[in-house]
Design a protein around this motif. Structure first.
Motif, short mmCIF file in Angstrom:
data_model
loop_
_atom_site.label_atom_id
_atom_site.label_comp_id
_atom_site.label_asym_id
_atom_site.label_seq_id
_atom_site.Cartn_x
_atom_site.Cartn_y
_atom_site.Cartn_z
N THR A 149 0.84 -1.21 0.00
CA THR A 149 0.00 0.00 0.00
C THR A 149 0.87 1.26 0.00
OG1 THR A 149 -0.18 -0.25 2.39
CG2 THR A 149 -2.04 -1.02 1.09
N ARG A 150 2.01 1.20 0.73
CA ARG A 150 2.90 2.38 0.75
C ARG A 150 3.43 2.67 -0.65
NH1 ARG A 150 8.55 1.64 2.93
NH2 ARG A 150 8.60 0.97 0.77
N ASN A 151 3.89 1.55 -1.36
CA ASN A 151 4.39 1.72 -2.74
C ASN A 151 3.29 2.32 -3.62
OD1 ASN A 151 6.97 0.87 -2.35
ND2 ASN A 151 6.61 -1.25 -3.04
N ALA A 152 2.07 1.76 -3.49
CA ALA A 152 0.96 2.22 -4.33
C ALA A 152 0.66 3.71 -4.06
CB ALA A 152 -0.27 1.36 -4.03
N ILE A 209 -4.35 -2.21 -5.79
CA ILE A 209 -4.47 -1.58 -7.11
C ILE A 209 -4.28 -0.06 -6.97
CG2 ILE A 209 -5.99 -1.30 -9.12
CD1 ILE A 209 -7.51 -3.83 -7.87
N ASP A 210 -3.35 0.48 -7.77
CA ASP A 210 -3.20 1.94 -7.76
C ASP A 210 -3.39 2.48 -9.17
OD1 ASP A 210 -0.62 2.42 -9.22
OD2 ASP A 210 0.16 1.09 -7.64
N GLN A 211 -3.47 3.78 -9.30
CA GLN A 211 -3.58 4.41 -10.62
C GLN A 211 -2.40 5.38 -10.79
OE1 GLN A 211 -7.77 4.83 -12.11
NE2 GLN A 211 -8.12 5.40 -9.99
N ARG A 268 13.90 -5.53 -12.60
CA ARG A 268 14.72 -5.61 -11.37
C ARG A 268 13.89 -5.38 -10.12
NH1 ARG A 268 18.70 -1.08 -12.72
NH2 ARG A 268 19.81 -1.78 -10.88
N LEU A 269 12.58 -5.41 -10.31
CA LEU A 269 11.67 -5.02 -9.25
C LEU A 269 11.93 -5.71 -7.91
CD1 LEU A 269 9.37 -3.04 -9.50
CD2 LEU A 269 7.80 -4.95 -9.80
N PHE A 270 12.18 -7.03 -7.97
CA PHE A 270 12.29 -7.80 -6.72
C PHE A 270 13.73 -7.92 -6.24
CE2 PHE A 270 8.27 -9.12 -8.60
CZ PHE A 270 7.42 -8.98 -7.53
N PHE A 326 17.02 -2.56 -4.79
CA PHE A 326 16.71 -1.82 -6.02
C PHE A 326 15.56 -0.86 -5.70
CE2 PHE A 326 13.82 -1.21 -9.61
CZ PHE A 326 14.68 -0.52 -10.45
N SER A 327 15.85 0.42 -5.98
CA SER A 327 14.84 1.46 -5.68
C SER A 327 14.99 2.60 -6.68
CB SER A 327 15.03 1.96 -4.25
OG SER A 327 14.14 3.03 -4.01
N THR A 328 13.85 3.19 -7.02
CA THR A 328 13.92 4.38 -7.90
C THR A 328 13.69 5.65 -7.07
OG1 THR A 328 11.57 4.13 -8.35
CG2 THR A 328 13.06 3.14 -9.95
N LYS A 329 13.57 5.41 -5.74
CA LYS A 329 13.25 6.56 -4.88
C LYS A 329 14.51 7.10 -4.22
CE LYS A 329 8.98 4.18 -4.07
NZ LYS A 329 8.33 3.26 -3.19
N ALA A 330 14.55 8.43 -4.00
CA ALA A 330 15.74 9.08 -3.44
C ALA A 330 16.12 8.46 -2.10
CB ALA A 330 15.49 10.58 -3.28
N GLY A 381 14.65 5.64 -0.87
CA GLY A 381 14.13 4.27 -0.81
C GLY A 381 15.23 3.26 -0.44
N MET A 382 14.81 2.16 0.23
CA MET A 382 15.79 1.13 0.61
C MET A 382 15.84 0.01 -0.43
SD MET A 382 15.80 0.14 4.55
CE MET A 382 16.53 -1.44 4.28
N GLY A 383 14.78 -0.14 -1.19
CA GLY A 383 14.74 -1.17 -2.23
C GLY A 383 14.60 -2.58 -1.66
N MET A 384 14.12 -2.73 -0.44
CA MET A 384 13.98 -4.06 0.17
C MET A 384 12.52 -4.50 0.27
SD MET A 384 16.70 -5.51 0.63
CE MET A 384 16.03 -6.87 1.56
N GLY A 385 11.62 -3.55 0.13
CA GLY A 385 10.20 -3.80 0.38
C GLY A 385 9.65 -4.99 -0.40
N LEU A 386 9.75 -4.94 -1.73
CA LEU A 386 9.15 -6.00 -2.55
C LEU A 386 9.84 -7.33 -2.32
CD1 LEU A 386 8.31 -4.17 -5.90
CD2 LEU A 386 6.75 -4.99 -4.13
N ASN A 387 11.14 -7.25 -2.14
CA ASN A 387 11.91 -8.48 -1.91
C ASN A 387 11.39 -9.19 -0.67
OD1 ASN A 387 14.36 -9.79 -0.42
ND2 ASN A 387 14.77 -9.89 -2.62
P1 ADP Z 1 11.43 1.10 -2.20
O1 ADP Z 1 9.95 1.38 -2.06
O2 ADP Z 1 12.15 1.37 -0.96
O3 ADP Z 1 11.97 1.83 -3.37
P2 ADP Z 1 10.52 -1.45 -3.02
O4 ADP Z 1 11.19 -2.74 -3.14
O5 ADP Z 1 9.27 -1.44 -2.24
O6 ADP Z 1 11.55 -0.41 -2.49
O7 ADP Z 1 10.14 -0.98 -4.48
C1 ADP Z 1 11.14 -1.01 -5.48
C2 ADP Z 1 10.79 -0.11 -6.59
O8 ADP Z 1 9.65 -0.64 -7.31
C3 ADP Z 1 10.35 1.23 -6.21
O9 ADP Z 1 11.47 2.07 -6.05
C4 ADP Z 1 9.47 1.66 -7.37
O10 ADP Z 1 10.26 2.22 -8.45
C5 ADP Z 1 8.87 0.40 -7.86
N1 ADP Z 1 7.48 0.22 -7.42
C6 ADP Z 1 7.06 -0.50 -6.39
N2 ADP Z 1 5.71 -0.46 -6.29
C7 ADP Z 1 5.26 0.32 -7.28
C8 ADP Z 1 3.97 0.75 -7.73
N3 ADP Z 1 2.81 0.36 -7.10
N4 ADP Z 1 3.87 1.56 -8.81
C9 ADP Z 1 5.01 1.91 -9.44
N5 ADP Z 1 6.28 1.55 -9.11
C10 ADP Z 1 6.38 0.77 -8.02
#
Ligand code: ADP
Length: 670
Positions: A563-566, A598-600, A611-613, A617-621, A623-629
């Motif tokens: 939900t935080r990512n969304a 579901i987000d929009q 590289r999502l999982f 890996f993170s696209t956020k300034a 971000g830790m990139g561990m959430g999805l993993n």
């Molecule tokens: P973090 O949130 O710390 O960056 P995550 O592992 O949770 O790490 O997410 C990795 C990356 O996946 C995010 O940096 C983002 O680019 C992308 N991402 C995750 N969830 C979404 C989403 N719902 N919509 C778009 N991009 C997402």
């Protein structure tokens, strides 16, 4: 000297000797077998010949004796004639007596010097040419002699009808020649009268003259074969007569009787069976060689295996263990083979499980694959993975069970390490998340605290006013303010409690939870995040959702992360599109509950999706990139799957599934 060492040659030498010796012995045996009948025939043949010679000599002696007696009688008669003692009648009488004594004699006569008969036993007959010559010789030599008999038959081999032989004895009175006393023999009668019947039965007897012409012949019971013959000269004065005997016996046959025949048949049979045996032994040796080779290959293979092998019969008795198994449990093979349960490597704490499984084995069913623990001889435990399969003999009958056993201590250790690492990661991720929301928390707590503060100030004001005016306190005025203050305090407490529970590190714990209850527990935290970016939350839960057996904290963490990512993905889109939908449905066929977040938002480009999982890996300034993993690990830990796809309305849909009745896990949980 040969460079080949003796030990290298010996087996070959031995094998050569092994087949050479029987061959030589069999050849020797056959040679003797062939030589023996031949030798026996030779001996029999010699014996027959010797017997014939002896018999022929005997016959010759008999003839000679009889002729000698006749000669003697004639000499006596001749002496009486010369002395003039006899009248004519007496002489005739003596002659008749001679004839009756010797049937071989045809006639006896006295002839004068001119060859004319003076007195005879019958009417007489003219002398033959040979007889006259003999008479002349007798007269000249003063000695008695035989005239050469003459065969009248022109065929030299056929016996003549009647061959006569004269014996001339000269008669002298002083110097005066008185003629000859002549005895005429019928040659055939010599054989008829003088040869005993038993000899004549077995031998054809002939008398031949010097030109080998037959003078007389006495046929035997069968024809002579010309195999055993003997010739003996009769040695009569003045004449050459030979006694020829020819045995009716033929040469002894090489296979005279059944015995020799059967011996030969038997030896041929023996030879054949020896050859068959030899062939059989050769084939057997080849098969044994192949088997030995296979056995050594198999043994080498078994010894080099790291997998333990254990065979049991249908009663559960251990029939085989390989070195790897012995090493695994720390007992030598001798202590295990032949053993019936309970086995020395059974751990006391798992005894009930073993007994249960063993009962199943006796009933003929085994679990093809299972994990358990063994106790080593030194008391240490070893986790093992066992694969069991029926042991089937060549006729397709089951004779027992074969198990291969893997020592999974290393795997277990790695799993445990992974688990600990994952937990650490989750904890730090939780802390990071908490760090982010700490400021929001402060902001949020500010709100209820400010509200509480203002409600209590209001209440205090009411109390102050009542005190000053002396009027009684109006409870109805105070109550709403205090109720509001209490509600706000509770809300603040709930926020703090959920954060506390979230941060606390602990062991996974499965409990039965329904999805709505789960969502309720974290709703406040989700709303906290959503409020920051003015995101609206929609919840669409199917009514038939079954309860789940899950680690509540883990799944809460998953939902919070997703939900935080969304929410963050929708931070920079028009506010009216900032809608977060939580949708849950039950797939009865698959037996699982699926939850979609579901987000929009801005969606996930292809390079990010790849590289999502990946960890970090993170696209956020920040971000830790561990959430999805962590999310994926947690879901997979529960036996589910986490996937994502593009939202047709723009944005992204993350979906995870959870089994409605979770299966037993493969981790160390007991
Ligand atoms: P973090 O949130 O710390 O960056 P995550 O592992 O949770 O790490 O997410 C990795 C990356 O996946 C995010 O940096 C983002 O680019 C992308 N991402 C995750 N969830 C979404 C989403 N719902 N919509 C778009 N991009 C997402």
């Amino acid at each position: 000297m040969s460079p080949v060492p003796t030990f290298a040659r010996r087996p070959q030498f031995n094998s050569t000797l092994r087949w050479l010796l029987p061959v030589v012995l069999v050849l020797l045996f056959l040679t003797i077998l062939i030589w023996l009948p031949w030798q026996a025939r030779e001996m029999e043949s010699n014996e027959r010949q010797e017997q014939l010679i002896a018999d022929t000599l005997w016959v010759e002696q008999t003839i000679r004796f009889q002729l000698g007696r006749d000669e003697e009688s004639l000499r006596a008669l001749g002496a009486d004639i010369v002395n003039g003692h006899l009248s004519q009648n007496q002489l005739r009488e003596r002659m008749a007596q001679l004839l009756s004594n010797g049937h071989e004699l045809l006639r006896v006569q006295w002839i004068d010097p001119q060859g004319r008969m003076l007195i005879g036993s019958d009417d007489g007959a003219p002398l033959s040419e040979a007889s006259r010559t003999a008479a002349d010789i007798a007269r000249r030599t003063h000695n008695a002699l035989y005239a050469q008999p003459e065969a009248q038959n022109p065929d030299p081999h056929a016996p003549p009808a009647a061959v006569l032989m004269d014996y001339h004895a000269p008669l002298y009175r002083g110097g005066a020649y008185l003629g000859n006393l002549v005895a005429t023999y019928q040659v055939s009668a010599l054989l008829e009268e003088m040869v005993p019947w038993w000899f004549a039965q077995e031998n054809q007897i002939s008398l031949t003259d010097r030109d080998d012409r037959v003078l007389a012949r006495r046929a035997a019971a069968g024809p002579g074969h010309g195999v055993y013959t003997h010739k003996r000269a009769l040695d009569l004065p003045g004449v050459n007569i030979t006694l020829v005997t020819d045995s009716v016996k033929s040469a002894p046959r090489l296979l005279p009787n059944l015995l020799v025949g059967s011996v030969i048949v038997l030896s041929l049979g023996l030879l054949w069976s020896l050859l068959a045996l030899w062939g059989h032994i050769t084939r057997r040796l080849a098969a044994e060689g192949a088997l030995r080779q296979q056995m050594s290959f198999r043994t080498a293979m078994e010894n080099s295996l790291v997998t333990g092998l254990r065979a049991r019969d249908l009663e559960g008795r251990v029939t085989y263990v390989n070195p790897a198994f012995c090493q695994m449990v720390g007992y030598p093979a001798e202590e295990l083979i032949g053993k019936l349960p309970p086995m020395p490597y059974w751990a006391p704490e798992a005894m009930a499980e073993y007994q249960h499984r063993f009962a199943a084995v006796l009933a003929g069913t085994v679990t093809p694959q299972f994990e358990t623990i063994f106790q080593r001889s030194d008391g240490t435990r070893v986790p093992v993975l066992i694969f069991e399969a029926p042991l089937v003999d060549k006729d397709g009958r089951q004779t027992g069970w074969m198990g291969s056993i893997l020592d999974i201590s290393d795997r277990k250790r790695i799993e445990e390490l992974n688990r600990q690492q994952q937990e650490k990661l989750q904890t730090s991720a939780r802390l990071a998340t908490m760090g982010e929301i700490a400021s929001m928390l402060a902001h949020e707590l500010n709100q209820p605290l400010a509200a509480i503060s203002s409600y209590t100030t209001g209440a205090l004001n009411v109390l102050g006013r009542a005190e000053a005016s002396g009027a009684p306190v109006d409870g109805a005025m105070l109550k709403p303010a205090l109720e509001q203050a209490s509600a706000q305090a509770q809300r603040a407490g709930q926020i703090i409690r959920s954060v506390h529970a979230f941060v606390k590190k602990r062991e996974p714990l499965r409990e039965e939870v329904t999805l709505p209850a789960l969502l309720d527990g974290i709703r406040a935290l989700i709303e906290l995040q959503a409020r920051r970016f003015y995101v609206i939350i929609h919840t669409e839960l199917a009514p038939d959702l079954p309860p789940l057996r899950i680690d509540r904290m883990m799944i809460e963490q998953v939902l919070l992360n997703l939900t935080r990512n969304a929410i963050e993905a929708m931070a920079h889109i028009p506010p009216q599109r900032r809608v977060l939908t939580l949708r849950a449905a039950y797939d009865a066929a698959a037996g699982q509950v699926s939850v979609a977040v579901i987000d929009q938002g801005h969606g996930i480009p292809q390079d990010v999706a790849e590289r999502l999982f990946s960890p970090f890996f993170s696209t956020k300034a920040e971000g830790m990139g561990m959430g999805l993993n962590i999310c994926r690990t947690a879901i997979e830990f529960h036996g589910g799957a986490l996937t994502h796809r593009a939202n047709p309305d723009g944005g992204t849909i993350f979906t995870f599934t959870l089994p409605a009745v979770p299966v037993a896990t493969l981790t160390g949980e007991t």
